[in-house]
Design an enzyme around this catalytic site. Structure first.
Site, short mmCIF file in Angstrom:
data_model
loop_
_atom_site.label_atom_id
_atom_site.label_comp_id
_atom_site.label_asym_id
_atom_site.label_seq_id
_atom_site.Cartn_x
_atom_site.Cartn_y
_atom_site.Cartn_z
N GLU A 140 62.22 25.05 11.05
CA GLU A 140 62.15 24.67 9.63
C GLU A 140 62.18 25.90 8.73
O GLU A 140 61.27 26.14 7.93
CB GLU A 140 60.91 23.81 9.36
CG GLU A 140 61.01 22.44 10.01
CD GLU A 140 59.89 21.49 9.60
OE1 GLU A 140 59.01 21.89 8.81
OE2 GLU A 140 59.89 20.33 10.07
N TYR B 75 60.84 12.23 9.85
CA TYR B 75 59.64 11.44 10.10
C TYR B 75 59.73 10.11 9.36
O TYR B 75 60.42 10.00 8.34
CB TYR B 75 58.38 12.20 9.66
CG TYR B 75 58.06 13.36 10.57
CD1 TYR B 75 57.33 13.17 11.74
CD2 TYR B 75 58.48 14.65 10.28
CE1 TYR B 75 57.03 14.23 12.59
CE2 TYR B 75 58.19 15.72 11.11
CZ TYR B 75 57.46 15.50 12.26
OH TYR B 75 57.17 16.55 13.10
N GLU C 194 62.15 16.80 16.07
CA GLU C 194 60.90 16.26 15.53
C GLU C 194 61.21 14.91 14.89
O GLU C 194 62.00 14.83 13.94
CB GLU C 194 60.26 17.21 14.50
CG GLU C 194 59.63 18.45 15.10
CD GLU C 194 58.86 19.28 14.09
OE1 GLU C 194 58.31 18.70 13.12
OE2 GLU C 194 58.79 20.51 14.27
N GLN D 297 53.97 13.79 18.57
CA GLN D 297 53.96 14.78 19.65
C GLN D 297 53.36 14.16 20.90
O GLN D 297 53.01 12.98 20.90
CB GLN D 297 53.17 16.01 19.23
CG GLN D 297 53.77 16.75 18.03
CD GLN D 297 52.94 17.97 17.64
OE1 GLN D 297 52.03 18.40 18.30
NE2 GLN D 297 53.28 18.51 16.49
#
Length: 519
Positions: A199, A265, A322, A371
């Site tokens: 990121e 996300y 992610e 995670q």
């Protein structure tokens, strides 16, 4: 870890299934599968995991140290490792996330009692560095997984990252190879993938894509390793639907680079400041999070459209390293940073994403959910010596046959629609594949929390005799396992027989199902 704003007590599952089995069927859906037209192989790494030094995601959650009273092997919890092995974890990304860009690898080698501690960039959690390079590869060896190591660009240097790659992979008698041997490992470690930063647009350094593209080329040029143990390189890309980073980087990537990362996300609320609750939510947050996670399909299409122009030979993959659900912090970090409960709803989110990844298997060869333990959409939750498996864990377990399976085209006819207010989503989601064991597997999700659905299954060129597998559902939308009730929700056995040459599968409301078809 970071993210930009995205777009817009429970009865046992067995009892719930018994109740649902007597419920009336409200709709019929037809699924046609054509095994004669196989698609891309679903890379097993689509089911990768992510372990970041954040909260109790590593320490306590997985690592307790060799002197702990909690049963362990070389410091890693036996119960957690054993459970993860049941998932056939193919790949683990480590040490971050945002932690990667403040992590200095030399702090994690040598005698543990002499290692310095540091603080995660996301907060004041002290990291004792008991888990470093050697300990991480102990975990990799126990799981039988591949290693995806993330290097430090934000606060590191080309020299530091080059030295780390040499330390892990060198087969010569170089000073770094000798140092590795002094620390207990003569043979090189196998680093399957190496990520250059994380990121970089945010916690990794607030960079612009053009600047990072130049920086990346400089770093990549000096990450040398023997040909037989040379890691595949992954560039740190953008977040969400912004394709700028994918566009800029894909034009500049050279050498061993095989992918660009993208992070996405899923929230239930309308804004990042109001992400929604993990438990006790209303039906509006049930449908909103499912609708939001289905946007992953368009996100992939947008990035792939860029890659198709800049990389027509399809050498560069889209690495979604992610993804997962992110809710409001209910206990304000009292338990652990980004600790959240995990319900049946999260299992549906995971399964819907699996289906999307399967659909884009040609361009999406790797993903890692955020995670593994105790952080965000975790497989496992721990509290000292206690451990529980989450509904997401069971979703990953049910989908193991899809690892390295060959995707098969299917068509859904007369699909139901699930509507609440102004939001409407497909009632049934499905994915089919021919697994390595030769069996044809069908995965189904019923997004409607109220109505079961009959699904008629047709396989071209054969008469299906039946189906056998497992189904995950429960009476409550937020059914979850707790330390007080660790088996409130788990998969139940399922089977169906064909009648008159026709197979019909009754999928309960709010359910995930994976079955092998008897041909």
């Amino acid at each position: 870890m970071n993210a930009e704003k995205p777009l817009s007590v429970v009865k046992s599952s067995v009892l719930a299934l018994a109740m649902l089995a007597t419920a009336p069927v409200f709709a019929a859906v037809t699924i046609d599968i054509d095994p004669a037209k196989p698609g891309a192989v679903i890379n097993k790494n689509v089911y990768g995991q992510f372990a970041e030094h954040l909260g109790t995601g590593v320490y306590e959650g997985m690592w307790v140290g060799p002197k702990s009273n909690i049963p362990n092997t070389r410091g890693w919890r036996n119960d957690v490792v054993g459970a993860l092995k049941e998932l056939h974890v193919p790949l683990v990304r480590w040490p971050g996330g945002c932690f990667a860009d403040v992590y200095h690898w030399r702090d994690g080698i040598g005698p543990q009692d002499k290692r310095p501690s540091n603080v995660h960039s996301n907060g004041s959690v002290e990291q004792i560095n008991a888990v470093g390079t050697h300990e991480f590869f102990d975990l990799i060896d126990m799981l039988g997984a591949d290693a995806y190591v993330n290097g430090n660009v934000g606060t590191g240097s080309v020299q530091e990252m080059s030295d780390w790659v040499e330390y892990m992979t060198s087969e010569s008698g170089s000073p770094l190879a000798r140092l590795r041997a002094q620390n207990g490992r003569e043979k090189p470690f196998k680093v399957a993938y190496f990520g250059i930063g994380n990121e970089l647009w945010g916690c990794g350094g607030n960079m612009k894509p053009d600047y990072y593209a130049n920086l990346y080329s400089n770093y990549e040029a000096f990450l040398r390793a023997p040909a037989q143990s040379r890691p595949k390189m992954i560039a740190s890309g953008g977040s969400g639907f912004d394709t700028t980073w994918t566009d800029v980087l894909s034009k500049e990537l050279k050498g061993r680079t095989i992918g660009i990362s993208v992070h996405q996300y899923t929230i239930a609320g309308a804004t990042w400041e109001d992400k929604g609750a993990a438990l006790g939510f209303k039906e509006g947050e049930w449908i909103s999070i499912l609708a939001n996670t289905l946007k992953m399909d368009q996100l992939i299409k947008d990035h792939v459209a860029v890659l198709d122009k800049t990389d027509p030979e399809k050498k560069i993959g889209m690495m979604i390293d992610e993804w997962g659900t992110w809710y409001d912090d209910a206990d304000k970090g009292a338990r652990s940073a980004l600790f959240q409960q995990n319900s049946l709803r999260d299992a549906l989110v995971a399964a819907l994403n699996f289906h999307i990844f399967h659909e884009h298997a040609e361009r999406v060869p790797l993903t890692t959910i955020a995670q593994m333990v105790n952080v965000l959409q975790a497989m496992i939750l721990t509290d000292k010596e206690k451990m529980v498996l989450t509904p997401t864990y069971y979703a990953f377990q049910m989908y193991v046959p899809f690892q390295d399976a060959t995707s098969l085209p299917l068509a859904i006819k007369d699909n139901t629609r699930y509507t609440l207010g102004e939001v409407t989503i497909p009632g049934v989601s499905a994915s089919a594949a021919r697994a390595k064991d030769g069996k044809l597997y069908l995965a189904l999700v019923n997004t409607d929390p109220h109505k079961p659905v009959d699904v008629a299954v047709n396989v071209a060129g054969t008469k299906v005799k039946g189906a056998v597998g497992r189904v995950l559902t429960a009476a409550a939308m937020d059914a979850h396992n707790s330390f007080q009730n660790p088996q409130a929700i788990k998969p139940a056995a399922f089977s169906a027989r064909a009648a008159g040459g026709k197979l019909s599968i009754n999928v309960p409301a709010k359910a995930v199902m994976v079955v092998a078809l008897k041909e």
